[in-house]
Design an enzyme around this catalytic site. Structure first.
Site, PDB file in Angstrom:
ATOM      1  N   GLY A 156       0.775  -1.239   0.000  1.00 53.83           N
ATOM      2  CA  GLY A 156       0.000   0.000   0.000  1.00 53.83           C
ATOM      3  C   GLY A 156       0.804   1.285   0.000  1.00 53.83           C
ATOM      4  O   GLY A 156       0.350   2.301  -0.512  1.00 53.83           O
ATOM      5  N   LYS A 187      -7.753   7.014   9.734  1.00 46.67           N
ATOM      6  CA  LYS A 187      -9.188   6.932  10.044  1.00 46.67           C
ATOM      7  C   LYS A 187      -9.321   6.844  11.562  1.00 46.67           C
ATOM      8  O   LYS A 187      -9.424   5.747  12.115  1.00 46.67           O
ATOM      9  CB  LYS A 187      -9.783   5.651   9.445  1.00 46.67           C
ATOM     10  N   ASP A 217      -5.769   2.360  10.208  1.00 50.06           N
ATOM     11  CA  ASP A 217      -7.179   2.051  10.417  1.00 50.06           C
ATOM     12  C   ASP A 217      -7.370   1.671  11.894  1.00 50.06           C
ATOM     13  O   ASP A 217      -7.551   2.535  12.738  1.00 50.06           O
ATOM     14  CB  ASP A 217      -7.525   0.910   9.448  1.00 50.06           C
ATOM     15  N   VAL A 228     -11.564   3.314   1.137  1.00 51.93           N
ATOM     16  CA  VAL A 228     -10.960   4.139   0.090  1.00 51.93           C
ATOM     17  C   VAL A 228      -9.991   3.317  -0.760  1.00 51.93           C
ATOM     18  O   VAL A 228      -9.496   2.273  -0.319  1.00 51.93           O
ATOM     19  CB  VAL A 228     -10.217   5.352   0.696  1.00 51.93           C
ATOM     20  N   GLU A 238       3.435   4.418   5.769  1.00 52.42           N
ATOM     21  CA  GLU A 238       2.244   3.573   5.619  1.00 52.42           C
ATOM     22  C   GLU A 238       1.187   4.305   4.791  1.00 52.42           C
ATOM     23  O   GLU A 238       1.184   5.538   4.732  1.00 52.42           O
ATOM     24  CB  GLU A 238       1.736   3.215   7.032  1.00 52.42           C
ATOM     25  N   ASP A 239       0.325   3.549   4.163  1.00 54.82           N
ATOM     26  CA  ASP A 239      -0.732   4.159   3.344  1.00 54.82           C
ATOM     27  C   ASP A 239      -1.865   4.698   4.201  1.00 54.82           C
ATOM     28  O   ASP A 239      -2.300   5.834   4.053  1.00 54.82           O
ATOM     29  CB  ASP A 239      -1.270   3.169   2.297  1.00 54.82           C
TER      30      ASP A 239
END
Ligand code: IMP
Ligand code: MG
Length: 188
Positions: free
Chosen positions: A53, A140, A112, A162, A108-109
Site C-alpha cells: 500500500g 481513520k 485504520d 478508500v 504507511e498508506d
C-alpha cells in the site's frame, strides 16, 4: 492539462467520489518531506515502506527528503479485522538492513485499527532502533483500536473504504493517482 484517460476499461470510471486529489497529495508530500528533512538532519535514518500500500506515497515522499537516508521495505498482514480479531500481525517480507541504533521512519498508506503499526513499532524498538516515527498518507481515527502516535499525517478521512495512490480493493486500484471511493456496484 493533459487529459489522460483510457477509452475502455479506465479504472477512473469506477470512482464515485475523489476524497484527496492529486494536487492535494502533492502538496502534503512536499510538506511532510520538508518536516522530515528538518527533524532528522544529522541522524542515521532508515525509511521503511510497508508493502504494497505504501509504494506510491513512499516513492514520492523519499524524493522530498533531501538528507541522506537508506530505504527498505516490509510486507505484513494484519488479521485484526474480518474473521479473527486477535490483532495478530504476520511478517511476509522482512527488512534486509539492520535498524540497530538508527532512526526509523515507517511509511504507511492508511492507519485504520492501528494494529499493524503498533505491532511494527514494537518490533523496531525490540530490534534496537534508536527511535521509531510514523508517516501515513491517511488516517481513520474513528476506527482506532490500538493507540499509535502518528508523527506525520497527510489527511484524516472518515470511515469509508478508500482506494488509490497505493491503496487497493481486492488488489486493484493501487494505480489511481488520487484517493477516492468506489461506486457501490463495484463492491461484490
Ligand atoms: P490497521 O491499521 O492495522 O487496521 O491496518 C491498516 C491496513 O488496512 C492498511 O495498510 C490497508 O492495507 C488496510 N486498509 C484500511 N483501511 C482501508 C481502506 O479504506 N481501503 C483499503 N485498505 C484499507
Ligand atoms: Mg491492503
Amino acid at each position: 492539462m493533459l487529459h489522460n484517460h483510457c477509452n475502455q476499461g479506465d479504472i477512473k470510471d469506477d470512482i464515485a467520489e475523489i476524497l484527496v486529489s492529486e494536487e492535494e497529495i502533492r502538496q502534503a508530500v512536499k510538506t511532510i518531506g520538508a518536516q522530515i528533512c528538518r527533524d532528522f538532519e544529522g541522524e542515521d535514518l532508515v525509511v521503511i515502506g510497508i508493502l504494497k500500500g505504501a509504494v506510491a506515497f513512499m516513492a514520492d515522499l523519499i524524493q522530498e527528503i533531501h538528507i541522506p537516508i537508506e530505504i527498505d521495505f516490509m510486507a505484513v498482514s494484519s488479521y485484526g479485522q474480518g474473521t479473527t480479531s486477535t490483532g495478530e500481525v504476520r511478517i511476509y517480507k522482512d527488512l534486509d538492513i539492520s535498524v540497530e541504533g538508527r532512526s526509523v521512519l515507517i511509511v504507511e498508506d492508511i492507519i485504520d485499527t492501528g494494529i499493524t503499526l503498533s505491532y511494527l513499532k514494537r518490533v523496531m524498538l525490540s530490534r534496537g532502533a534508536k527511535d521509531v516515527s510514523i508517516a501515513t498518507l491517511l488516517t481513520k481515527p474513528s476506527r482506532r483500536e490500538r493507540h499509535v502516535a502518528l508523527d506525520y499525517i497527510g489527511f484524516e478521512v472518515e470511515d469509508k473504504f478508500v482506494v488509490g495512490y497505493g491503496i487497493d480493493y481486492a488488489e486493484h486500484y493501487r494505480n489511481l493517482p488520487f484517493v477516492g471511493v468506489l461506486k457501490p456496484e463495484i463492491y461484490g
